[in-house]
Scaffold this motif. Sequence first.
Motif, PDB file in Angstrom:
ATOM      1  N   GLY A 166       0.815  -1.205   0.000  1.00 42.36           N
ATOM      2  CA  GLY A 166       0.000   0.000   0.000  1.00 42.36           C
ATOM      3  C   GLY A 166       0.846   1.251   0.000  1.00 42.36           C
ATOM      4  O   GLY A 166       2.077   1.194   0.038  1.00 42.36           O
ATOM      5  N   PRO A 167       0.229   2.415  -0.015  1.00 41.08           N
ATOM      6  CA  PRO A 167       0.968   3.676  -0.059  1.00 41.08           C
ATOM      7  C   PRO A 167       1.863   3.838   1.158  1.00 41.08           C
ATOM      8  O   PRO A 167       1.471   3.542   2.285  1.00 41.08           O
ATOM      9  CB  PRO A 167      -0.142   4.739  -0.067  1.00 41.08           C
ATOM     10  N   HIS A 168       3.050   4.312   0.931  1.00 42.06           N
ATOM     11  CA  HIS A 168       3.998   4.473   2.029  1.00 42.06           C
ATOM     12  C   HIS A 168       3.500   5.499   3.048  1.00 42.06           C
ATOM     13  O   HIS A 168       3.816   5.385   4.238  1.00 42.06           O
ATOM     14  CB  HIS A 168       5.370   4.859   1.475  1.00 42.06           C
ATOM     15  N   ARG A 169       2.761   6.477   2.585  1.00 43.75           N
ATOM     16  CA  ARG A 169       2.295   7.496   3.522  1.00 43.75           C
ATOM     17  C   ARG A 169       1.279   6.925   4.507  1.00 43.75           C
ATOM     18  O   ARG A 169       0.909   7.583   5.473  1.00 43.75           O
ATOM     19  CB  ARG A 169       1.691   8.673   2.759  1.00 43.75           C
ATOM     20  N   GLY A 170       0.845   5.677   4.267  1.00 44.55           N
ATOM     21  CA  GLY A 170      -0.095   5.039   5.189  1.00 44.55           C
ATOM     22  C   GLY A 170       0.476   4.810   6.572  1.00 44.55           C
ATOM     23  O   GLY A 170      -0.272   4.626   7.535  1.00 44.55           O
ATOM     24  N   VAL A 171       1.805   4.830   6.709  1.00 46.29           N
ATOM     25  CA  VAL A 171       2.419   4.642   8.030  1.00 46.29           C
ATOM     26  C   VAL A 171       2.550   5.962   8.776  1.00 46.29           C
ATOM     27  O   VAL A 171       2.935   5.971   9.949  1.00 46.29           O
ATOM     28  CB  VAL A 171       3.810   3.979   7.901  1.00 46.29           C
ATOM     29  N   LEU A 172       2.266   7.071   8.104  1.00 46.90           N
ATOM     30  CA  LEU A 172       2.428   8.374   8.748  1.00 46.90           C
ATOM     31  C   LEU A 172       1.274   8.644   9.708  1.00 46.90           C
ATOM     32  O   LEU A 172       0.128   8.236   9.478  1.00 46.90           O
ATOM     33  CB  LEU A 172       2.479   9.476   7.691  1.00 46.90           C
ATOM     34  N   SER A 173       1.582   9.380  10.778  1.00 48.11           N
ATOM     35  CA  SER A 173       0.520   9.815  11.687  1.00 48.11           C
ATOM     36  C   SER A 173      -0.324  10.884  10.997  1.00 48.11           C
ATOM     37  O   SER A 173       0.053  11.425   9.947  1.00 48.11           O
ATOM     38  CB  SER A 173       1.124  10.397  12.965  1.00 48.11           C
ATOM     39  N   CYS A 174      -1.464  11.188  11.575  1.00 43.18           N
ATOM     40  CA  CYS A 174      -2.335  12.203  10.975  1.00 43.18           C
ATOM     41  C   CYS A 174      -1.619  13.544  10.867  1.00 43.18           C
ATOM     42  O   CYS A 174      -1.748  14.255   9.864  1.00 43.18           O
ATOM     43  CB  CYS A 174      -3.605  12.355  11.820  1.00 43.18           C
ATOM     44  N   GLY A 175      -0.841  13.891  11.900  1.00 38.95           N
ATOM     45  CA  GLY A 175      -0.101  15.146  11.853  1.00 38.95           C
ATOM     46  C   GLY A 175       0.957  15.130  10.771  1.00 38.95           C
ATOM     47  O   GLY A 175       1.149  16.119  10.054  1.00 38.95           O
ATOM     48  N   ASN A 176       1.654  13.983  10.646  1.00 38.02           N
ATOM     49  CA  ASN A 176       2.656  13.855   9.575  1.00 38.02           C
ATOM     50  C   ASN A 176       2.020  14.062   8.206  1.00 38.02           C
ATOM     51  O   ASN A 176       2.516  14.828   7.372  1.00 38.02           O
ATOM     52  CB  ASN A 176       3.295  12.458   9.600  1.00 38.02           C
ATOM     53  N   LEU A 177       0.924  13.342   7.975  1.00 35.00           N
ATOM     54  CA  LEU A 177       0.278  13.381   6.672  1.00 35.00           C
ATOM     55  C   LEU A 177      -0.288  14.763   6.370  1.00 35.00           C
ATOM     56  O   LEU A 177      -0.186  15.252   5.243  1.00 35.00           O
ATOM     57  CB  LEU A 177      -0.816  12.316   6.602  1.00 35.00           C
ATOM     58  N   ALA A 178      -0.854  15.397   7.370  1.00 31.77           N
ATOM     59  CA  ALA A 178      -1.408  16.737   7.167  1.00 31.77           C
ATOM     60  C   ALA A 178      -0.320  17.719   6.747  1.00 31.77           C
ATOM     61  O   ALA A 178      -0.531  18.569   5.866  1.00 31.77           O
ATOM     62  CB  ALA A 178      -2.093  17.222   8.433  1.00 31.77           C
ATOM     63  N   HIS A 179       0.858  17.602   7.369  1.00 33.41           N
ATOM     64  CA  HIS A 179       1.983  18.425   6.945  1.00 33.41           C
ATOM     65  C   HIS A 179       2.351  18.127   5.489  1.00 33.41           C
ATOM     66  O   HIS A 179       2.686  19.029   4.720  1.00 33.41           O
ATOM     67  CB  HIS A 179       3.202  18.155   7.834  1.00 33.41           C
ATOM     68  N   GLY A 180       2.295  16.844   5.119  1.00 31.60           N
ATOM     69  CA  GLY A 180       2.749  16.428   3.797  1.00 31.60           C
ATOM     70  C   GLY A 180       1.886  16.911   2.658  1.00 31.60           C
ATOM     71  O   GLY A 180       2.371  17.040   1.531  1.00 31.60           O
ATOM     72  N   PHE A 181       0.577  17.133   2.923  1.00 28.13           N
ATOM     73  CA  PHE A 181      -0.274  17.599   1.813  1.00 28.13           C
ATOM     74  C   PHE A 181      -0.917  18.961   2.081  1.00 28.13           C
ATOM     75  O   PHE A 181      -1.879  19.361   1.421  1.00 28.13           O
ATOM     76  CB  PHE A 181      -1.332  16.564   1.408  1.00 28.13           C
ATOM     77  N   ALA A 182      -0.380  19.701   3.064  1.00 25.57           N
ATOM     78  CA  ALA A 182      -0.992  20.976   3.452  1.00 25.57           C
ATOM     79  C   ALA A 182      -1.114  21.950   2.296  1.00 25.57           C
ATOM     80  O   ALA A 182      -2.088  22.712   2.210  1.00 25.57           O
ATOM     81  CB  ALA A 182      -0.179  21.610   4.582  1.00 25.57           C
TER      82      ALA A 182
END
Length: 610
Positions: A34-50
Amino acid sequence: MNPVVQQVTDRIIARSSKSRAIYLARLEQARKKGPHRGVLSCGNLAHGFAACNAAEKSDLRSLTKANIGIISSYNDMLSAHQPYQTYPDLIKQAVSEVGSVAQFAGGVPAMCDGVTQGQPGMELSLLSRDIIAMSAAVGLSHNMFDGGLMLGICDKIVPGLLMSALSFGHLPFVFVPAGPMPSGIPNKEKARVRQLFAEGKVGKEELLEAESKSYHSAGTCTFYGTANSNQLVVEMMGLHLPGSSFVNPGTELRDELTKAAARQVTRLTELGTDYLPIGKLVDAKAVVNGIVGLLATGGSTNHTMHLIAVARSAGFIVNWDDFAELSDATPLITRIYPNGQADINHFQQAGGMAYLIRTLLDQGLLHEDVQTIAGPGLRRYTQTPVMQEGKLVWIDGPEVSSDLEVLTSADKPFKAHGGLILMAGNIGRAVMKTSSLRTGTEVVKAPAVVFHSQHELDAAFKAGELNKDCVVVVRFQGPKACGMPELHKLTPPLGVLQDKGYKVALVTDGRMSGASGKVPAAIHLTPEAVDGGNIARIQTGDMILVDGETGKLDILVDAAELAARPLATTDLSTNFYGMGREMFGALRQQLTGAEQGACSLFITEEHLHG
């Protein structure tokens, strides 16, 4: 298969069995379903696509669509990289159209040896390869990406990007070229004016005018130096789309190839239909195919370091013996400047990559059973891209060359030898590019004239002190000494001496790279002077044998006398500061020898073997 090509491949596989197994185990450990970003926390992911738009945020939140990272070497000072300015928008649009997302992950520095030639900045050139690898790794380290597109073209940039991609070997990567500028003045005329300037027969204005007519627009320089060697090697390894290396920038075909590359990488991700991580694509056969392509075309000697460093990034141990044996078995089938008068556009028009790969495959000189970004099998790369009714399609490439003076067949080569020879003897080990040497110039036995910089040699030449048979020795130019700059300021004066009828050769622990020309030059000598190499024991007046036919490289001095001589020293302090050099001191001291890739990233065998 040609038995020598197979033998070298098998030897690389056997030599690298442990290090390759460790690399592949690490690749599998890094791979995640699956997508690697699936292991990121919600805060991590939010930063990544802000900064993404609403649709992209929705796609990235869903964890069902691939996210492609773009790494670019764009800057608008260098002609080769200026076309990359528009690529991110093209890529994002193309990726969006197939239901995925692309983000610009980061930029890497891109310097030009042509601009820094003879200047202090040239001492950062080779080091920049490792900096580029590390910079790209930083951009990819956010774990947001399922694949990547690498936008780079010139000397150290492509090897650095490839080393970085292999450190993320669990992901697929496609390399995206920008193409060469259209042809300018003939290379023969450019070389003539350079030599006249060296002789003092024309002034700086005439020289600048000639150079400006040669390097005149956006795109890669058209001579066959390291930049164009990069493109050829990467396509031979199956990392470009077929036939995409030498399409001029600013054309419809170039833009469509960029879009196609963007679409293709999405298919190679875990979420696509044909998962193919770069760490598995780049195997020993792919590495050997790259070397054979380089040798068959008389490409840049810089790759005697770069391909070793790239191979080590994938867990393979390659050395100069491998290059030498492959060169013995590989015919020289192109004449592109400096090995001839044609440029890379003439090569493309004569049949280009499709014909080159076809004729080498037909002679059993390339491994056909490899993985490529375009699908299994290198035979796919005998096709060439064209526009038909506004659409990009691939058609069968030519079965014969349209210009046999530029590109011939593997069974009727210009030379039976691949144009690269391993030099070895009591001075050390070096490489020589023989593809552009004139008959009768390959062997030089003459007294040494020793210098510690190319500027010292230039002064001696202008003073008339070199009007004699001689072997010019330029030392303290190796990786640890000063970053191993290219020494092309040596080429015009040595060419003048040769044209006057003198027997001249060069021995150096520095680089001459892709523009190595008609003067026999034993380059990349290792061990280098600061590492105790015997080049530091040579004295002016010693008889030196440089034999480009047998590969002998010897000081003709009694062994006991040579061993008893003290190692010469020189003050290198002025090489350690100015033009940013002071920031690279620690990195410079970590560089391995030239035959180990002149690399600061993979220092020890322990790193390879775990």
